[in-house]
Motif scaffolding. Structure first.
Motif, PDB file in Angstrom:
ATOM      1  N   GLU A 232     -16.183  -2.754  60.409  1.00 36.32           N
ATOM      2  CA  GLU A 232     -15.658  -2.475  59.077  1.00 36.32           C
ATOM      3  C   GLU A 232     -14.158  -2.720  59.048  1.00 36.32           C
ATOM      4  O   GLU A 232     -13.429  -2.387  59.988  1.00 36.32           O
ATOM      5  CB  GLU A 232     -15.942  -1.018  58.699  1.00 36.32           C
ATOM      6  CG  GLU A 232     -15.736  -0.702  57.230  1.00 36.32           C
ATOM      7  CD  GLU A 232     -16.772  -1.367  56.344  1.00 36.32           C
ATOM      8  OE1 GLU A 232     -16.364  -1.997  55.357  1.00 36.32           O
ATOM      9  OE2 GLU A 232     -17.972  -1.259  56.641  1.00 36.32           O
ATOM     10  N   GLY A 233     -13.692  -3.362  57.957  1.00 36.79           N
ATOM     11  CA  GLY A 233     -12.262  -3.482  57.736  1.00 36.79           C
ATOM     12  C   GLY A 233     -11.564  -4.591  58.488  1.00 36.79           C
ATOM     13  O   GLY A 233     -10.331  -4.660  58.466  1.00 36.79           O
ATOM     14  N   THR A 234     -12.291  -5.462  59.161  1.00 37.10           N
ATOM     15  CA  THR A 234     -11.661  -6.554  59.903  1.00 37.10           C
ATOM     16  C   THR A 234     -12.534  -7.794  59.812  1.00 37.10           C
ATOM     17  O   THR A 234     -13.762  -7.691  59.799  1.00 37.10           O
ATOM     18  CB  THR A 234     -11.458  -6.173  61.378  1.00 37.10           C
ATOM     19  OG1 THR A 234     -10.963  -7.319  62.088  1.00 37.10           O
ATOM     20  CG2 THR A 234     -12.766  -5.717  62.016  1.00 37.10           C
ATOM     21  N   PRO A 235     -11.924  -8.990  59.764  1.00 37.68           N
ATOM     22  CA  PRO A 235     -12.725 -10.213  59.755  1.00 37.68           C
ATOM     23  C   PRO A 235     -13.062 -10.721  61.151  1.00 37.68           C
ATOM     24  O   PRO A 235     -13.733 -11.738  61.295  1.00 37.68           O
ATOM     25  CB  PRO A 235     -11.804 -11.211  59.039  1.00 37.68           C
ATOM     26  CG  PRO A 235     -10.429 -10.759  59.411  1.00 37.68           C
ATOM     27  CD  PRO A 235     -10.495  -9.255  59.500  1.00 37.68           C
ATOM     28  N   GLY A 236     -12.604  -9.999  62.188  1.00 32.93           N
ATOM     29  CA  GLY A 236     -12.775 -10.475  63.551  1.00 32.93           C
ATOM     30  C   GLY A 236     -13.998  -9.901  64.243  1.00 32.93           C
ATOM     31  O   GLY A 236     -14.640  -8.962  63.763  1.00 32.93           O
ATOM     32  N   LEU A 237     -14.328 -10.502  65.386  1.00 33.15           N
ATOM     33  CA  LEU A 237     -15.465 -10.084  66.196  1.00 33.15           C
ATOM     34  C   LEU A 237     -14.979  -9.459  67.492  1.00 33.15           C
ATOM     35  O   LEU A 237     -14.102 -10.008  68.171  1.00 33.15           O
ATOM     36  CB  LEU A 237     -16.357 -11.287  66.528  1.00 33.15           C
ATOM     37  CG  LEU A 237     -16.974 -12.033  65.342  1.00 33.15           C
ATOM     38  CD1 LEU A 237     -17.677 -13.298  65.827  1.00 33.15           C
ATOM     39  CD2 LEU A 237     -17.945 -11.135  64.581  1.00 33.15           C
TER      40      LEU A 237
ATOM     41  N   CYS B 202     -21.764 -21.011  62.497  1.00 34.20           N
ATOM     42  CA  CYS B 202     -22.056 -21.532  61.154  1.00 34.20           C
ATOM     43  C   CYS B 202     -21.093 -20.968  60.119  1.00 34.20           C
ATOM     44  O   CYS B 202     -20.659 -19.817  60.212  1.00 34.20           O
ATOM     45  CB  CYS B 202     -23.495 -21.175  60.776  1.00 34.20           C
ATOM     46  SG  CYS B 202     -23.988 -21.755  59.139  1.00 34.20           S
ATOM     47  N   HIS B 203     -20.802 -21.789  59.097  1.00 37.27           N
ATOM     48  CA  HIS B 203     -19.918 -21.349  58.023  1.00 37.27           C
ATOM     49  C   HIS B 203     -20.458 -20.139  57.271  1.00 37.27           C
ATOM     50  O   HIS B 203     -19.685 -19.361  56.714  1.00 37.27           O
ATOM     51  CB  HIS B 203     -19.696 -22.499  57.031  1.00 37.27           C
ATOM     52  CG  HIS B 203     -18.416 -23.239  57.254  1.00 37.27           C
ATOM     53  ND1 HIS B 203     -18.370 -24.467  57.869  1.00 37.27           N
ATOM     54  CD2 HIS B 203     -17.134 -22.911  56.963  1.00 37.27           C
ATOM     55  CE1 HIS B 203     -17.118 -24.868  57.942  1.00 37.27           C
ATOM     56  NE2 HIS B 203     -16.345 -23.950  57.399  1.00 37.27           N
ATOM     57  N   THR B 204     -21.772 -19.967  57.226  1.00 34.51           N
ATOM     58  CA  THR B 204     -22.321 -18.819  56.514  1.00 34.51           C
ATOM     59  C   THR B 204     -21.893 -17.518  57.192  1.00 34.51           C
ATOM     60  O   THR B 204     -21.559 -16.531  56.516  1.00 34.51           O
ATOM     61  CB  THR B 204     -23.850 -18.907  56.441  1.00 34.51           C
ATOM     62  OG1 THR B 204     -24.215 -20.165  55.885  1.00 34.51           O
ATOM     63  CG2 THR B 204     -24.416 -17.796  55.569  1.00 34.51           C
ATOM     64  N   ASP B 205     -21.906 -17.491  58.517  1.00 38.01           N
ATOM     65  CA  ASP B 205     -21.368 -16.332  59.231  1.00 38.01           C
ATOM     66  C   ASP B 205     -19.911 -16.104  58.852  1.00 38.01           C
ATOM     67  O   ASP B 205     -19.461 -14.960  58.668  1.00 38.01           O
ATOM     68  CB  ASP B 205     -21.451 -16.543  60.747  1.00 38.01           C
ATOM     69  CG  ASP B 205     -22.866 -16.557  61.280  1.00 38.01           C
ATOM     70  OD1 ASP B 205     -23.705 -15.799  60.759  1.00 38.01           O
ATOM     71  OD2 ASP B 205     -23.129 -17.316  62.218  1.00 38.01           O
ATOM     72  N   LEU B 206     -19.161 -17.198  58.748  1.00 35.87           N
ATOM     73  CA  LEU B 206     -17.747 -17.088  58.413  1.00 35.87           C
ATOM     74  C   LEU B 206     -17.558 -16.485  57.025  1.00 35.87           C
ATOM     75  O   LEU B 206     -16.650 -15.660  56.817  1.00 35.87           O
ATOM     76  CB  LEU B 206     -17.095 -18.470  58.499  1.00 35.87           C
ATOM     77  CG  LEU B 206     -15.576 -18.533  58.371  1.00 35.87           C
ATOM     78  CD1 LEU B 206     -14.896 -17.721  59.467  1.00 35.87           C
ATOM     79  CD2 LEU B 206     -15.111 -19.987  58.422  1.00 35.87           C
TER      80      LEU B 206
ATOM     81  N   LYS C 159     -15.410 -13.030  56.329  1.00 29.69           N
ATOM     82  CA  LYS C 159     -14.280 -12.991  55.394  1.00 29.69           C
ATOM     83  C   LYS C 159     -14.567 -12.127  54.168  1.00 29.69           C
ATOM     84  O   LYS C 159     -13.716 -11.984  53.296  1.00 29.69           O
ATOM     85  CB  LYS C 159     -13.936 -14.413  54.958  1.00 29.69           C
ATOM     86  CG  LYS C 159     -13.402 -15.266  56.102  1.00 29.69           C
ATOM     87  CD  LYS C 159     -13.427 -16.754  55.775  1.00 29.69           C
ATOM     88  CE  LYS C 159     -12.438 -17.117  54.717  1.00 29.69           C
ATOM     89  NZ  LYS C 159     -12.406 -18.602  54.498  1.00 29.69           N
ATOM     90  N   GLY C 160     -15.766 -11.550  54.097  1.00 28.82           N
ATOM     91  CA  GLY C 160     -16.111 -10.707  52.964  1.00 28.82           C
ATOM     92  C   GLY C 160     -16.487 -11.469  51.721  1.00 28.82           C
ATOM     93  O   GLY C 160     -16.606 -10.880  50.638  1.00 28.82           O
ATOM     94  N   GLU C 161     -16.721 -12.779  51.838  1.00 33.67           N
ATOM     95  CA  GLU C 161     -17.089 -13.601  50.693  1.00 33.67           C
ATOM     96  C   GLU C 161     -18.584 -13.521  50.389  1.00 33.67           C
ATOM     97  O   GLU C 161     -19.015 -13.860  49.295  1.00 33.67           O
ATOM     98  CB  GLU C 161     -16.685 -15.052  50.965  1.00 33.67           C
ATOM     99  CG  GLU C 161     -15.177 -15.228  51.088  1.00 33.67           C
ATOM    100  CD  GLU C 161     -14.768 -16.579  51.636  1.00 33.67           C
ATOM    101  OE1 GLU C 161     -13.574 -16.906  51.536  1.00 33.67           O
ATOM    102  OE2 GLU C 161     -15.643 -17.299  52.183  1.00 33.67           O
TER     103      GLU C 161
END
Length: 386
Positions: free
Chosen positions: A16-21, A46-50, A54-56
């Motif tokens: 939660e709260g971060t775009p990183g893994l 894959c871009h879908t994971d991205l 990014k919360g998109e």
């Protein structure tokens, strides 16, 4: 049947709260009836994971992403009846659409519209009993995006697996479950491409490169690859594109019409999910042409379409999300076995699981041509310096 594998495993977790893994240790999951535990060899980037990172695209957190895998079945859940010819020890690939095999859509053979997959997995991060097979080390909930393939082990419904034949590279084969699988559905299901038809592919990343190969295997000619990056266009040519257009430097519509004797293309594929390229795909169509939208857009993106040409010129616009897993995944694997899909050529970079976050940063920054995969043996096999 082996019941399960006990212990801990490494997994890349989106918090939660971060775009990183973050790569952490979590319990190895246990498969239930109708499910397999797969020791993951590789997982596609894959871009879908991205978009999720990014919360998109909305998805529960914490979560394990990764939705196209190769690996080996090490256990099948107790109570499984018919295993569809699958057995412990089989090398397999897993598709990102995991059909429940029970809803109305699945009964009609429309695995790509499986209500339980979209309602449970894609909305809640669970499997079809409403439970995730993953937990954090403290036992708390951990969502699964498809099978949660960015981990050393993954639970996958048997309906989403196909045996990988000898002779197909087992690491690059991971991309068969999304990049190639999605391309197959776009070309053969939505696009209905026939030999001799002309094709344009807008955005030739991982999925777009797969579309180029699928269109070539279907006998399409010419095949026009369109992108903003010359290295991606060069790679698309190597995979079967007959023409390449850099949309930053050239008039795309003029170049496509020049390549098709002034007609435009019979089928245009849009693999980016951007309003401008969506419109561009329609603009390059011949009269009666078919536009297939593949790319997932960020947020609530909207594309404008001029109504009168749509009506008068008889265009068709179709969305395509994956393919029909139970029927199409084995077909994709056969194409790879026959040499019609070059997974090794499609996969241009590999990363160890410990660098999963770096892999997605590279993807976000446009530093990956074709497809990258995460390998679980911690030993990347291709140059990571590009």
């Amino acid at each position: 049947m082996a019941r399960t594998v006990e212990g801990m495993m490494s997994a890349a977790v989106l918090r939660e709260g971060t775009p990183g893994l973050d790569v952490v240790d979590i319990p190895i999951p246990t498969p239930l009836a109708g499910e397999a535990l797969v020791k993951v060899r590789a997982c596609g980037v894959c871009h879908t994971d991205l978009h999720v990172m990014k919360g998109e695209v909305a998805f529960p957190r914490p979560a394990v992403l990764g939705h196209e895998i190769s690996g080996t079945i090490v256990a099948i859940g107790d109570g499984t009846g018919e295993a569809g010819g699958l057995a412990v020890g089989d090398d397999v690939v897993g598709a990102f659409i995991m059909p429940c095999d029970a809803c109305d859509a699945c009964d009609r053979g429309r695995d790509d519209l499986c209500a339980e997959f979209f309602g449970q997995n894609r909305l809640r991060g669970t499997l079809y009993d409403g439970q995730s097979r993953l937990t954090l080390a403290d036992g708390s909930f951990l969502a699964m995006y498809s099978m949660g393939g960015l981990a050393q082990y993954a639970v996958v419904p048997l309906t989403a697996l196909a045996v990988l034949p000898e002779g197909v590279d087992p690491v690059s084969a991971a991309v068969l479950g999304c990049a190639a699988f999605t391309s197959y559905g776009a070309v053969h299901r939505a696009g209905r491409v026939q030999a001799g038809e002309s094709v344009a592919v807008i955005a030739v990343g991982g999925v777009g490169s797969g579309v180029v190969q699928m269109a070539r295997a279907a006998g399409a000619d010419p095949i026009v690859a369109i992108d903003v990056a010359d290295d991606k266009l060069d790679a698309a040519r190597a995979l079967g594109a007959t023409h390449a257009v850099n949309s930053r430097e050239e008039d795309v519509v003029a170049q496509v019409r020049a390549a098709t004797g002034g007609r435009g293309v019979d089928v245009a594929f849009e693999a980016l999910g951007h309003p401008a390229t969506f419109r561009q795909a329609i603009d390059v169509l011949a009269d009666g042409g078919r536009m297939v939208a593949i790319g997932i857009a960020a947020g609530a993106s909207v594309a404008q379409i001029e109504i009168t040409p749509l009506v008068r010129r008889g265009y068709s616009i179709t969305g395509s999300f994956g393919a029909r897993t139970r029927e199409d995944l084995p077909a994709v694997v056969r194409l790879a076995a026959d040499g019609d899909i070059d997974t090794v050529g499609l996969v241009t970079r590999t990363f160890p699981l410990s660098e999963a976050d770096a892999a997605y940063r590279a993807l976000a920054e446009g530093r990956i041509t074709g497809r990258a995969v995460i390998v679980m043996d911690e030993a990347p096999r291709k140059d990571e310096t590009a």
